[in-house]
Write an enzyme that holds these catalytic residues in place. Structure first.
Site, PDB file in Angstrom:
ATOM      1  N   ARG A  46     114.179 101.919 -59.092  1.00 40.30           N
ATOM      2  CA  ARG A  46     113.366 100.717 -58.847  1.00 40.30           C
ATOM      3  C   ARG A  46     114.183  99.487 -59.249  1.00 40.30           C
ATOM      4  NH1 ARG A  46     110.480  99.348 -62.755  1.00 40.30           N
ATOM      5  NH2 ARG A  46     109.500 101.375 -63.081  1.00 40.30           N
ATOM      6  N   TYR A  98     102.367  81.421 -40.688  1.00 35.60           N
ATOM      7  CA  TYR A  98     102.161  82.816 -40.319  1.00 35.60           C
ATOM      8  C   TYR A  98     100.825  83.271 -40.937  1.00 35.60           C
ATOM      9  CZ  TYR A  98     102.869  87.849 -40.245  1.00 35.60           C
ATOM     10  OH  TYR A  98     102.720  89.196 -40.052  1.00 35.60           O
ATOM     11  N   ASP A 170     110.322  79.563 -45.255  1.00 29.76           N
ATOM     12  CA  ASP A 170     110.296  80.844 -44.537  1.00 29.76           C
ATOM     13  C   ASP A 170     111.185  80.666 -43.308  1.00 29.76           C
ATOM     14  OD1 ASP A 170     109.721  82.930 -42.772  1.00 29.76           O
ATOM     15  OD2 ASP A 170     107.632  83.082 -43.402  1.00 29.76           O
ATOM     16  N   LYS A 195     111.997  91.067 -38.537  1.00 24.36           N
ATOM     17  CA  LYS A 195     112.146  90.369 -37.268  1.00 24.36           C
ATOM     18  C   LYS A 195     113.632  90.269 -36.885  1.00 24.36           C
ATOM     19  CE  LYS A 195     107.768  90.060 -38.163  1.00 24.36           C
ATOM     20  NZ  LYS A 195     107.135  88.903 -38.775  1.00 24.36           N
TER      21      LYS A 195
HETATM   22  C1  LIG Z   1     106.245  88.707 -39.841  1.00 21.20           C
HETATM   23  C2  LIG Z   1     106.314  87.458 -40.621  1.00 21.20           C
HETATM   24  C3  LIG Z   1     106.062  87.440 -42.005  1.00 21.20           C
HETATM   25  C4  LIG Z   1     105.621  88.672 -42.759  1.00 21.20           C
HETATM   26  O1  LIG Z   1     106.606  89.648 -42.811  1.00 21.20           O
HETATM   27  P1  LIG Z   1     106.315  91.226 -42.898  1.00 21.20           P
HETATM   28  O2  LIG Z   1     107.681  91.800 -42.908  1.00 21.20           O
HETATM   29  O3  LIG Z   1     105.498  91.587 -41.700  1.00 21.20           O
HETATM   30  O4  LIG Z   1     105.560  91.442 -44.167  1.00 21.20           O
HETATM   31  C5  LIG Z   1     106.220  86.242 -42.687  1.00 21.20           C
HETATM   32  N1  LIG Z   1     106.575  85.107 -42.044  1.00 21.20           N
HETATM   33  C6  LIG Z   1     106.806  85.085 -40.724  1.00 21.20           C
HETATM   34  C7  LIG Z   1     107.201  83.797 -40.081  1.00 21.20           C
HETATM   35  C8  LIG Z   1     106.686  86.240 -39.966  1.00 21.20           C
HETATM   36  O5  LIG Z   1     106.910  86.195 -38.646  1.00 21.20           O
END
Ligand SMILES: *Cc1c(COP(=O)(O)O)cnc(C)c1O
Length: 379
Positions: A46, A98, A170, A195
Site C-alpha cells: 500500500r 465533471y 483538473d 481518459k
Molecule cells: C472521468 C473524469 C473524472 C473522474 O475520473 P474517474 O477516473 O472516472 O474516477 C474527473 N474529471 C474529469 C474531467 C473526468 O472526465
C-alpha cells in the site's frame, strides 16, 4: 527533454535484476527484509510499489512537476486533494464541473464541514467575489464538460497567489500534451488517467502532480493512510498508455478539427462547441494556454428534440454510444440522458445543455471514415 521523449523515457529504467526493458508488474503485497528494519526501500505494497513508483515519476515529469501521486481512480485523486482541508475551510469551484466531482464535493465533503461556492469563472475575476478568511482552495476544470468552456489558468493562479490559496486544476480534458497548469502557476494538477493518459479504455486510474515538497508529503501521507491506491497492473497499463500520448493527441487534434469544421457547415446542425474556432468566446485564452484544441466536441441540432438527437446517437457505427472519453476509439454521448441526467431539465437547459446536445470524443481513426459515419447518422 521535450514531452515526446519524456513520455517514453521518464521514470523508467531497465529492470536491474533481468534487464527487462519494460517495467515489470510487481504483483506483490509485501517485501522480505534481511533483518528487522533492513530492506530495499519497500516494506508493504500500500505504501510503496516499484511499478507505481515508475508511473508516479513519469507523471511528475510530463506535467513539469516534481512529485506524482497515483490513485485507484480520478475521483480517488480528487478525494485526496479535498483531505488536505479541514472542517470550516471553503472551496471556490467552477460551476461547470465533471458530474462526479460535483457529487463528491456536495454529497460527501459538505457533510464533513467543507463549504463549496460554485462560481462562473469564464471571467476569472468573478472568483474574487467569493473569497473570505476561510477560503483555502480554488478548483477548476478547463476545457469544461460538455460545453468546452475555457478558464484562464494564469489569471486564477494570480488571484490564488494574492490570497495565499491553493489552485487545483483538473487537466483530464487537455492532457499534458495540450496544457501544463503547473507552468501557469497552479499548485496541484489532477488527472483521471482513465481518459487520455491511459488512452485505450482499458483502465480506471487517477493522479495528482505537484511541485511543492511539503504538499507532496501531505498527499503521500493521505495516499498511504486512506489507501485508495492503484494495483500494479493498472499502473503498468497507464505507463504503457503514456508512451503514445503525444502521437495519439496529435491525431485527436487533427481529427477534432476536421470533425468540428464538417459539423459547422452541416445544414441540420445548429451550434458546434469546440475551443479551436476563432469565434469561440474564450478562443484567445485557449490559444494562449493550450498547444492545440483536442478531440472533444459538442453540437446541437436545429431540430432541438430528444427524438432528433436519439436518431443521430443510434445511427452512428464508428462512434460508439458510451460514457467516458479520451480513448483511441470514437465515442458519442447524450448529456441530457446520460452524464447530466440527474440535473433537473429547466436547470440543465438554462446551462446550455439542451435536449439535442450531443458530445463527441473524437478518436484516432481515419477522419474521412468518422465524417462519413456522422454524415450518414445526421442525414
Ligand atoms: C472521468 C473524469 C473524472 C473522474 O475520473 P474517474 O477516473 O472516472 O474516477 C474527473 N474529471 C474529469 C474531467 C473526468 O472526465
Amino acid at each position: 527533454m521535450k514531452l515526446g521523449t519524456k513520455l517514453i523515457h521518464a521514470g523508467v529504467t531497465p529492470d536491474p535484476s533481468t534487464g527487462a526493458i519494460m517495467t515489470p508488474i510487481f504483483q506483490t503485497s509485501t517485501y522480505v527484509q534481511s533483518a528487522p528494519g533492513q530492506h530495499k526501500g519497500y516494506e508493504y505494497a500500500r505504501t510503496q510499489n516499484p511499478t507505481r513508483d515508475a508511473l508516479q515519476n513519469a507523471l511528475a515529469a510530463i506535467e513539469n512537476g516534481k512529485f506524482g501521486i497515483s490513485f485507484g481512480s480520478g475521483l480517488a485523486a480528487t478525494d485526496a486533494v479535498m483531505k488536505l482541508l479541514n472542517p470550516g475551510d471553503e472551496v471556490i469551484a467552477s460551476n461547470d464541473l465533471y458530474g462526479g466531482t460535483y457529487r463528491i464535493f456536495t454529497k460527501i465533503f459538505e457533510r464533513y464541514g467543507i463549504k463549496f461556492h460554485f462560481a462562473g469563472m469564464q471571467d476569472a475575476q468573478n472568483i474574487r467575489n467569493y473569497i473570505n478568511a476561510n477560503t483555502k482552495l480554488i478548483w477548476i476544470e478547463t476545457p469544461t464538460n460538455p460545453l468546452l468552456n475555457i478558464i484562464d489558468i494564469a489569471a486564477c493562479a494570480q488571484i490564488a497567489g494574492e490570497h495565499n490559496l491553493l489552485l487545483a486544476v483538473d487537466n483530464t480534458f487537455a492532457s499534458p500534451y495540450l496544457q501544463n497548469p503547473l507552468d501557469l502557476g497552479a499548485n496541484i494538477v489532477v488527472h483521471s488517467a482513465t481518459k487520455y493518459l491511459g488512452g485505450h479504455s482499458d483502465v480506471v486510474h487517477g493522479a495528482i502532480i505537484v511541485k511543492d515538497e511539503e504538499l507532496a508529503k501531505q498527499l503521500y501521507f493521505i495516499q498511504n493512510s486512506c489507501g485508495a491506491v492503484p494495483g500494479p497492473q493498472d499502473c503498468f497499463l497507464v505507463l504503457r498508455g503514456l508512451k503514445t500520448l503525444h502521437v495519439r493527441m496529435q491525431r485527436h487534434c487533427e481529427n477534432g478539427a476536421a470533425v468540428a469544421h464538417f459539423l459547422r457547415q452541416h445544414a441540420k446542425v445548429e451550434k458546434v462547441y469546440w475551443c479551436g474556432f476563432q469565434d469561440h468566446p474564450n478562443h484567445d485564452i485557449a490559444k494562449k494556454q493550450m498547444r492545440g484544441y483536442g478531440g472533444m466536441i459538442s453540437f446541437t441540432l436545429k431540430d432541438d428534440s430528444i427524438e432528433a438527437a436519439t436518431k443521430v446517437l443510434s445511427g452512428t457505427h464508428l462512434f460508439s454510444l458510451a460514457e467516458s472519453l479520451g480513448g483511441v476509439e470514437s465515442l458519442i454521448g447524450h448529456p441530457a440522458s446520460m452524464t447530466h441526467a440527474s440535473i433537473p431539465r429547466e436547470e440543465r437547459i438554462s446551462n446550455g445543455l439542451v435536449d439535442s446536445l450531443i458530445r463527441l470524443s473524437v478518436g484516432i481513426e481515419d477522419a474521412d471514415d468518422l465524417i462519413a459515419d456522422l454524415s450518414k447518422a445526421i442525414g
